[in-house]
Design an enzyme around this catalytic site. Structure first.
Site, PDB file in Angstrom:
ATOM      1  N   HIS A   1       0.868  -1.187   0.000  1.00 23.70           N
ATOM      2  CA  HIS A   1       0.000   0.000   0.000  1.00 23.70           C
ATOM      3  C   HIS A   1       0.903   1.235   0.000  1.00 23.70           C
ATOM      4  O   HIS A   1       1.664   1.438   0.930  1.00 23.70           O
ATOM      5  CB  HIS A   1      -0.864  -0.054   1.261  1.00 23.70           C
ATOM      6  CG  HIS A   1      -1.750   1.120   1.460  1.00 23.70           C
ATOM      7  ND1 HIS A   1      -3.090   1.079   1.166  1.00 23.70           N
ATOM      8  CD2 HIS A   1      -1.500   2.357   1.926  1.00 23.70           C
ATOM      9  CE1 HIS A   1      -3.618   2.259   1.440  1.00 23.70           C
ATOM     10  NE2 HIS A   1      -2.672   3.050   1.910  1.00 23.70           N
TER      11      HIS A   1
ATOM     12  N   HIS B   1      -0.226   2.636  11.566  1.00 20.67           N
ATOM     13  CA  HIS B   1       0.923   3.542  11.495  1.00 20.67           C
ATOM     14  C   HIS B   1       0.912   4.559  12.624  1.00 20.67           C
ATOM     15  O   HIS B   1      -0.111   4.814  13.264  1.00 20.67           O
ATOM     16  CB  HIS B   1       0.976   4.263  10.152  1.00 20.67           C
ATOM     17  CG  HIS B   1      -0.266   5.030   9.784  1.00 20.67           C
ATOM     18  ND1 HIS B   1      -1.457   4.420   9.484  1.00 20.67           N
ATOM     19  CD2 HIS B   1      -0.500   6.350   9.642  1.00 20.67           C
ATOM     20  CE1 HIS B   1      -2.374   5.322   9.168  1.00 20.67           C
ATOM     21  NE2 HIS B   1      -1.823   6.515   9.278  1.00 20.67           N
TER      22      HIS B   1
ATOM     23  N   GLU C   1      -3.123  14.207  11.338  1.00 16.15           N
ATOM     24  CA  GLU C   1      -4.090  13.900  10.279  1.00 16.15           C
ATOM     25  C   GLU C   1      -5.521  14.205  10.729  1.00 16.15           C
ATOM     26  O   GLU C   1      -6.013  13.601  11.674  1.00 16.15           O
ATOM     27  CB  GLU C   1      -3.999  12.416   9.910  1.00 16.15           C
ATOM     28  CG  GLU C   1      -2.595  11.917   9.614  1.00 16.15           C
ATOM     29  CD  GLU C   1      -2.570  10.415   9.314  1.00 16.15           C
ATOM     30  OE1 GLU C   1      -3.639   9.812   9.087  1.00 16.15           O
ATOM     31  OE2 GLU C   1      -1.469   9.841   9.339  1.00 16.15           O
TER      32      GLU C   1
ATOM     33  N   TYR D   1     -15.159   4.660   3.921  1.00 21.34           N
ATOM     34  CA  TYR D   1     -13.692   4.721   3.861  1.00 21.34           C
ATOM     35  C   TYR D   1     -13.132   3.326   4.158  1.00 21.34           C
ATOM     36  O   TYR D   1     -13.567   2.682   5.119  1.00 21.34           O
ATOM     37  CB  TYR D   1     -13.198   5.756   4.881  1.00 21.34           C
ATOM     38  CG  TYR D   1     -11.700   5.925   4.901  1.00 21.34           C
ATOM     39  CD1 TYR D   1     -11.001   6.240   3.748  1.00 21.34           C
ATOM     40  CD2 TYR D   1     -10.987   5.765   6.086  1.00 21.34           C
ATOM     41  CE1 TYR D   1      -9.624   6.383   3.760  1.00 21.34           C
ATOM     42  CE2 TYR D   1      -9.611   5.920   6.115  1.00 21.34           C
ATOM     43  CZ  TYR D   1      -8.942   6.228   4.949  1.00 21.34           C
ATOM     44  OH  TYR D   1      -7.574   6.371   4.969  1.00 21.34           O
TER      45      TYR D   1
ATOM     46  N   HIS E   1      -6.280  12.181  14.078  1.00 20.53           N
ATOM     47  CA  HIS E   1      -5.217  11.321  14.591  1.00 20.53           C
ATOM     48  C   HIS E   1      -3.985  12.199  14.679  1.00 20.53           C
ATOM     49  O   HIS E   1      -3.364  12.527  13.663  1.00 20.53           O
ATOM     50  CB  HIS E   1      -4.995  10.136  13.643  1.00 20.53           C
ATOM     51  CG  HIS E   1      -6.252   9.357  13.372  1.00 20.53           C
ATOM     52  ND1 HIS E   1      -6.692   9.048  12.110  1.00 20.53           N
ATOM     53  CD2 HIS E   1      -7.185   8.846  14.228  1.00 20.53           C
ATOM     54  CE1 HIS E   1      -7.827   8.373  12.190  1.00 20.53           C
ATOM     55  NE2 HIS E   1      -8.154   8.245  13.465  1.00 20.53           N
TER      56      HIS E   1
ATOM     57  N   HIS F   1      -2.796   4.548  14.759  1.00 18.25           N
ATOM     58  CA  HIS F   1      -4.128   4.368  14.184  1.00 18.25           C
ATOM     59  C   HIS F   1      -3.992   3.512  12.937  1.00 18.25           C
ATOM     60  O   HIS F   1      -2.916   3.026  12.616  1.00 18.25           O
ATOM     61  CB  HIS F   1      -4.797   5.714  13.897  1.00 18.25           C
ATOM     62  CG  HIS F   1      -4.093   6.568  12.905  1.00 18.25           C
ATOM     63  ND1 HIS F   1      -2.979   7.308  13.200  1.00 18.25           N
ATOM     64  CD2 HIS F   1      -4.330   6.785  11.582  1.00 18.25           C
ATOM     65  CE1 HIS F   1      -2.574   7.946  12.120  1.00 18.25           C
ATOM     66  NE2 HIS F   1      -3.376   7.645  11.119  1.00 18.25           N
TER      67      HIS F   1
HETATM   68  O1  LIG Z   1      -4.965   7.274   8.583  1.00 25.58           O
HETATM   69  C1  LIG Z   1      -5.590   7.297   7.531  1.00 25.58           C
HETATM   70  O2  LIG Z   1      -6.593   6.615   7.358  1.00 25.58           O
HETATM   71  C2  LIG Z   1      -5.047   8.090   6.346  1.00 25.58           C
HETATM   72  C3  LIG Z   1      -4.003   7.291   5.657  1.00 25.58           C
HETATM   73  C4  LIG Z   1      -4.316   6.551   4.551  1.00 25.58           C
HETATM   74  C5  LIG Z   1      -3.381   5.756   3.947  1.00 25.58           C
HETATM   75  O3  LIG Z   1      -3.705   5.055   2.860  1.00 25.58           O
HETATM   76  C6  LIG Z   1      -2.102   5.672   4.476  1.00 25.58           C
HETATM   77  C7  LIG Z   1      -1.768   6.452   5.573  1.00 25.58           C
HETATM   78  C8  LIG Z   1      -2.719   7.254   6.168  1.00 25.58           C
HETATM   79  O4  LIG Z   1      -2.413   8.036   7.209  1.00 25.58           O
HETATM   80 FE   LIG Z   2      -3.148   7.976   9.075  1.00 25.60          FE
END
Ligand SMILES: O=C(O)Cc1cc(O)ccc1O
Ligand SMILES: [Fe+2]
Length: 428
Positions: free
Chosen positions: A285, A328, A334, A343, A359, A365
Site C-alpha cells: 500500500h 501507522h 491527520e 472509507y 489522529h 491508528h
Molecule cells: O490514517 C488514515 O486513514 C489516512 C491514511 C491513509 C493511507 O492510505 C495511508 C496512511 C494514512 O495516514
Molecule cells: Fe493515518
C-alpha cells in the site's frame, strides 16, 4: 456559468468591453472611471515563479469605507490558533456529522472550529472547521484576512459570488479562495462541509518527481471565474476575519463591483473526479502522499504546513498485500473527513459522510478491527473501491482541539473501541 481554466494562470477577463487596460496595469484614467487596484497574496518581492497578484478594475476603490467595528456577535464558533484549550490531547477523536442548525444560519455563523495548529499571527498552520448552514448571505460578504480558504462541500452546492466572479461548488468539487478575497455564499437548502483555513503559504500543486509531467491534479482542470459585477447601491455589510476576530463595516454599495481583472491570484474550483489517481500495480500500500491534490509548504522542505489529500474511487490490484491503510504512527497530524460513501479503513462503521476524525502526531491508528479482519481474509482479485470520497488535511504541527469540538454531542467517546478484539499473534 463561465470559467477560465488553469492553475495559477495569468488570466485576463472583462465583463464590459474595453474595461481591462491593455499593455499597462494602472493607466492615468482607466476606462469608464474605473479604479485600478492591485491585490497581492504573495510579497511584491516573492520570486517570480511563486509570485501571486492580480489587478482589479472596480467601480469604487476598496479603500473607500468607514471605520470597522469589532463584531462579537459574528462567527462565534469560528476560532483561530492558538486555541485556548488547556493541554493538547493525544487521544484519537471521531465525530458524527454536525446537526442541522436551528433557524436561519449562514456560512459564517454556521462555521464550527474543530481544531487548529500553528499561529494565525505567525502565518503558520491552519484552522479546521466544519460548516452547517441553511441560509444565503444577503448583502453580506466575508473577507478572511487570516488565510486562504479551502472549502470541501459535503452536502449542498455552494454558490459563491466573489470579487473575481461567480463559482458553483457542488459536493465532489473543492473551492480555494485566496486570503483576503471578499466573497458571499448562497445555498439552496441545508448545506454542510469542511474548511481548511490555511494561515500559511498558499496552496500549490505538488511536484510530481518520477511520476513525470502529468498526473494527480492536472493544472488545466482548475477553473477560475470570469469577471462579473453588480452595480447595486444598497446597505452592504462586509465581515472581516482579522487575527482571529470578526469586524464589520457597512458600505453603501455591493463590493462585487469589479468589472474587469487580470492576474494569477484568483478563487478557483476543482472537480475531484478529475484527479488522476496513481497507485501500485505490484504490491504494498503506497504512502498517501500520492493522493495529494494541493500542498501548502512549510519552511522545512517536504514537510507540509498542510497537504490536502483525497481517497477517491480507484482500483486495488496489489498482490500479497494488506490493501487498506496500514497501521501507522505518523510525525504528521491527520484530520479526515468523508464527502460520501465508506472509507476502506473504517468499514466497521462510525465514520459517516459529514463526520470527521483526528489522529494527532505520533499516535497509533489504522484500519478498525472489522476492516483488518476483512482485508486479511480477502480474496485478492482486482477490486474497485467505488462510490467513495474521503480526504485528509495533513499537517506538520499537532492540532489543538477546540473545547467546543470536545463538547459536541456527536463526539464519539468510544472511538478507541474500534481497535479492540485483535487476536494476539501466536509465536512458534
Ligand atoms: O490514517 C488514515 O486513514 C489516512 C491514511 C491513509 C493511507 O492510505 C495511508 C496512511 C494514512 O495516514
Ligand atoms: Fe493515518
Amino acid at each position: 456559468m463561465d470559467y477560465q481554466t488553469g492553475f495559477l494562470n495569468h488570466f485576463a477577463t472583462e465583463a464590459v468591453d474595453g474595461a481591462l487596460p491593455v499593455g499597462r496595469n494602472s493607466p492615468q484614467k482607466p476606462a469608464f472611471g474605473l479604479y485600478a487596484e492591485q491585490f497581492s497574496t504573495t510579497a511584491f518581492t516573492t520570486p517570480r515563479v511563486e509570485n501571486r497578484r492580480s489587478w482589479l478594475y472596480r467601480m469604487r476603490p476598496t479603500a473607500a469605507h468607514g471605520k470597522m467595528r469589532k463584531a462579537e456577535e459574528v462567527g462565534t464558533r469560528w476560532l483561530s490558533s492558538p486555541l485556548d484549550c488547556g493541554i493538547a490531547d493525544p487521544n484519537r477523536m471521531r465525530w458524527d456529522p454536525l446537526a442541522q442548525p436551528d433557524g436561519d444560519v449562514d456560512f459564517i455563523d454556521g462555521m464550527t472550529t474543530y481544531c487548529a495548529n500553528g499561529d494565525v499571527a505567525a502565518c503558520d498552520g491552519l484552522g479546521v472547521h466544519l460548516y452547517s448552514c441553511n441560509a444565503s448571505m444577503k448583502d453580506r460578504a466575508l473577507q478572511v484576512s487570516d488565510g486562504e480558504m479551502l472549502i470541501v462541500p459535503q452536502q449542498g452546492t455552494l454558490h459563491l459570488t466573489t470579487e473575481f466572479g461567480r463559482l458553483d461548488v457542488p459536493p465532489g468539487h473543492i473551492a480555494v479562495i485566496p486570503r483576503g478575497v471578499r466573497f458571499a455564499v448562497a445555498v439552496d437548502g441545508p448545506s454542510a462541509g469542511y474548511v481548511a483555513e490555511n494561515y500559511g503559504e498558499p496552496f500549490r500543486l505538488p511536484d510530481l518527481g518520477p511520476i513525470g509531467a502529468n498526473g494527480l491534479a492536472n493544472p488545466r482542470d482548475f477553473e477560475a471565474p470570469v469577471a462579473w459585477y453588480e452595480d447595486r447601491d444598497c446597505t452592504f455589510t462586509v465581515v472581516q476575519k482579522y487575527q482571529g476576530h470578526f469586524w464589520t463595516v457597512t458600505l453603501d454599495h455591493s463590493p462585487f463591483d469589479v468589472v474587469a481583472w487580470h492576474g494569477n491570484t484568483t478563487p478557483c474550483r476543482y472537480d475531484l473526479a478529475r484527479f488522476n489517481t496513481i497507485g501500485t500495480v505490484s504490491f504494498d500500500h503506497p504512502d498517501p502522499s500520492i493522493f495529494t491534490v494541493l500542498t501548502s509548504p512549510s519552511a522545512i522542505h517536504g514537510t507540509a504546513n498542510c497537504d490536502f489529500v483525497i481517497f477517491p474511487p480507484r482500483w486495488m490490484v496489489a498482490e500479497d498485500t494488506f490493501r487498506p491503510p496500514w497501521f501507522h504512527r505518523n510525525v504528521m497530524s491527520e484530520f479526515m473527513g468523508l464527502v460520501h460513501g465508506e472509507y476502506d479503513a473504517k468499514e466497521g462503521g462510525g465514520f459517516a459522510p459529514g463526520g470527521a476524525s483526528l489522529h494527532n502526531q505520533m499516535n497509533g491508528h489504522g484500519p478498525d478491527a472489522h476492516s483488518t479482519q476483512k482485508a486479511m481474509e480477502a480474496d485478492l482479485e482486482p477490486h474497485k473501491i467505488d462510490d467513495t470520497l474521503a480526504f485528509m488535511f495533513e499537517s506538520r504541527w499537532p492540532f489543538r482541539l477546540a473545547r467546543q469540538a470536545c463538547e459536541l454531542p456527536g463526539r464519539q467517546s468510544d472511538y478507541d473501541d474500534c481497535w479492540t478484539g485483535f487476536p494476539k499473534a501466536e509465536l512458534p
